[in-house]
Design an enzyme around this catalytic site. Structure first.
Site, short mmCIF file in Angstrom:
data_model
loop_
_atom_site.label_atom_id
_atom_site.label_comp_id
_atom_site.label_asym_id
_atom_site.label_seq_id
_atom_site.Cartn_x
_atom_site.Cartn_y
_atom_site.Cartn_z
N ILE A 157 0.68 -1.41 0.22
CA ILE A 157 0.33 -0.04 -0.02
C ILE A 157 0.89 1.30 -0.06
O ILE A 157 0.45 2.27 -0.58
CB ILE A 157 -0.90 -0.02 1.16
N ASP A 176 10.99 2.71 7.34
CA ASP A 176 9.86 1.26 6.96
C ASP A 176 11.67 0.00 7.80
O ASP A 176 12.61 0.50 6.30
CB ASP A 176 9.76 0.60 5.15
N ARG A 245 -4.28 1.07 10.68
CA ARG A 245 -5.07 0.53 11.81
C ARG A 245 -5.49 1.41 12.91
O ARG A 245 -4.59 2.39 13.16
CB ARG A 245 -4.18 -0.77 12.18
N ASP A 269 -9.34 7.08 8.45
CA ASP A 269 -10.25 5.09 8.07
C ASP A 269 -10.55 4.73 9.08
O ASP A 269 -11.22 4.22 8.92
CB ASP A 269 -9.84 4.34 6.81
N GLU A 274 -12.74 1.26 17.33
CA GLU A 274 -13.88 0.98 16.30
C GLU A 274 -14.77 -0.33 16.94
O GLU A 274 -14.44 -1.32 17.85
CB GLU A 274 -13.51 0.04 15.77
N HIS A 292 -13.67 3.04 8.03
CA HIS A 292 -12.66 1.25 7.59
C HIS A 292 -13.70 1.69 6.20
O HIS A 292 -13.66 0.02 5.96
CB HIS A 292 -13.54 0.96 8.72
N GLY A 294 -11.03 1.93 3.88
CA GLY A 294 -10.37 1.81 2.29
C GLY A 294 -10.15 0.29 1.83
O GLY A 294 -10.10 0.65 0.47
N ALA A 295 -10.80 -0.52 2.41
CA ALA A 295 -10.63 -1.98 1.03
C ALA A 295 -12.60 -1.78 0.41
O ALA A 295 -12.06 -2.61 -0.58
CB ALA A 295 -10.81 -2.99 1.04
#
Length: 319
Positions: A157, A176, A245, A269, A274, A292, A294-295
């Protein structure tokens, strides 16, 4: 063989599985009722998204389960190692939703940069009586082109976010711990493309350099990744987006940073609590919000369904 797709499954995945004589059940079963339903119907495969959890307790009382599938990337709602110790296959779809999540990041960035999250709330209420004052309130928008975007997490992503950012004319920096360098292929029309190599930097440097920050990391086990100390390192007027997340950002520290002006706007998101996010977060005028999703595009759901179906058939073929 029976499959329970408890959080739903795209029709393409259902069709691919039923063509191979699987019975796909898409009835939504409450979490507390799952053990009885799975055992009564002798469910061999359970497919979930983020709503349903598959923990040790469920695995222990449902011996018929052979495969657990997660439609998406993160598997923090599944006790993966325990399931595998029990001989259960655990699969997910890490590449199916990358483009959709990355596009949502930019939906939040464009919304915040031009105050859409606030103007979309106020225009229906005041647009015909306070048009001039609203126009004045939203005159300080900013462009993304030419700015620096910091990507924290350069997996699939994060790399897709980099691809879009480069196409927009942004400078990309990244952090990263597991990726030293990423080669990003930016495609244009007529099969033209450029390759851009991005070497990752320490997180602190990325936070200090960036005009926009976007997070693409797993759920945090040891506290927040972005808290008071990290906000202090950032530029004044920075913007931050979290489509990874809940719990990656300290929401209290975020609210303080927004109220002080340190952070220009945020896009969220995902949330700590949650499915019941904090009301201060939900009602803050500087936060662009999605639940939430995103997908949640037709294209991503199609790819997720087909990917799960293909993996299931390959696993059973090789048994």
């Amino acid at each position: 063989m029976k499959i329970l797709a408890n959080d739903g499954l795209d029709q393409s995945g259902i069709d691919a599985l039923t063509a191979q004589d699987f019975e796909v059940i898409t009835q939504k079963v409450d979490q507390k009722d799952l053990p009885e339903f799975i055992n009564t119907h002798q469910i061999k495969i359970i497919l979930v998204r983020s709503a349903t959890t598959v923990r040790k307790e469920l695995i222990d009382v449902c011996p018929s389960i052979e495969i657990i599938g997660r439609g998406g990337v993160g598997m923090d709602n599944i006790d993966v190692e325990y399931a595998r110790e029990k001989g259960i296959h655990v699969i997910n779809t890490p590449s199916a939703s990358s483009e959709s999540v990355a596009e949502l990041v930019f939906a939040h960035l464009f919304s915040g940069a031009r105050f859409l999250q606030d103007s979309n709330r106020k225009m229906p209420l005041k647009g015909n009586t306070e048009f001039a004052s609203l126009k004045k309130a939203y005159t300080a928008g900013i462009e993304l082109r030419g700015k620096t975007i910091g990507i924290v997490g350069m997996g699939r992503i994060g790399q897709e976010v980099a691809r879009i950012a480069l196409g927009l004319g942004m400078r990309v920096v990244a952090a990263d711990n597991n990726v030293g360098k990423a080669s990003i292929k930016v495609k244009f029309y007529n099969n033209q493309y450029i390759n851009v190599d991005i070497e990752t930097e320490p997180l602190a440097e990325v936070l200090q350099e960036s005009d926009f920050i976007t997070l693409h990391v797993p759920a945090q086990k040891n506290g927040f990744m972005i808290g008071e100390d990290e906000f202090a390192l950032m530029k004044t007027g920075v913007a931050i987006v979290n489509c990874s997340r809940g719990g990656v950002i300290d929401e209290k520290a975020l609210l303080q940073a927004l109220d002080s002006g340190k952070v220009r706007f945020a896009g969220l998101d995902v949330f700590i609590n949650e499915p019941t996010p904090d009301n201060q977060i939900l009602n803050h005028p500087k936060i662009s919000l999605t639940p939430h999703t995103g997908a949640a595009t037709l294209e991503a759901q199609d790819r997720i369904g087909l990917s799960l179906a293909e993996q299931i058939m390959n696993l059973l073929k090789n048994k």
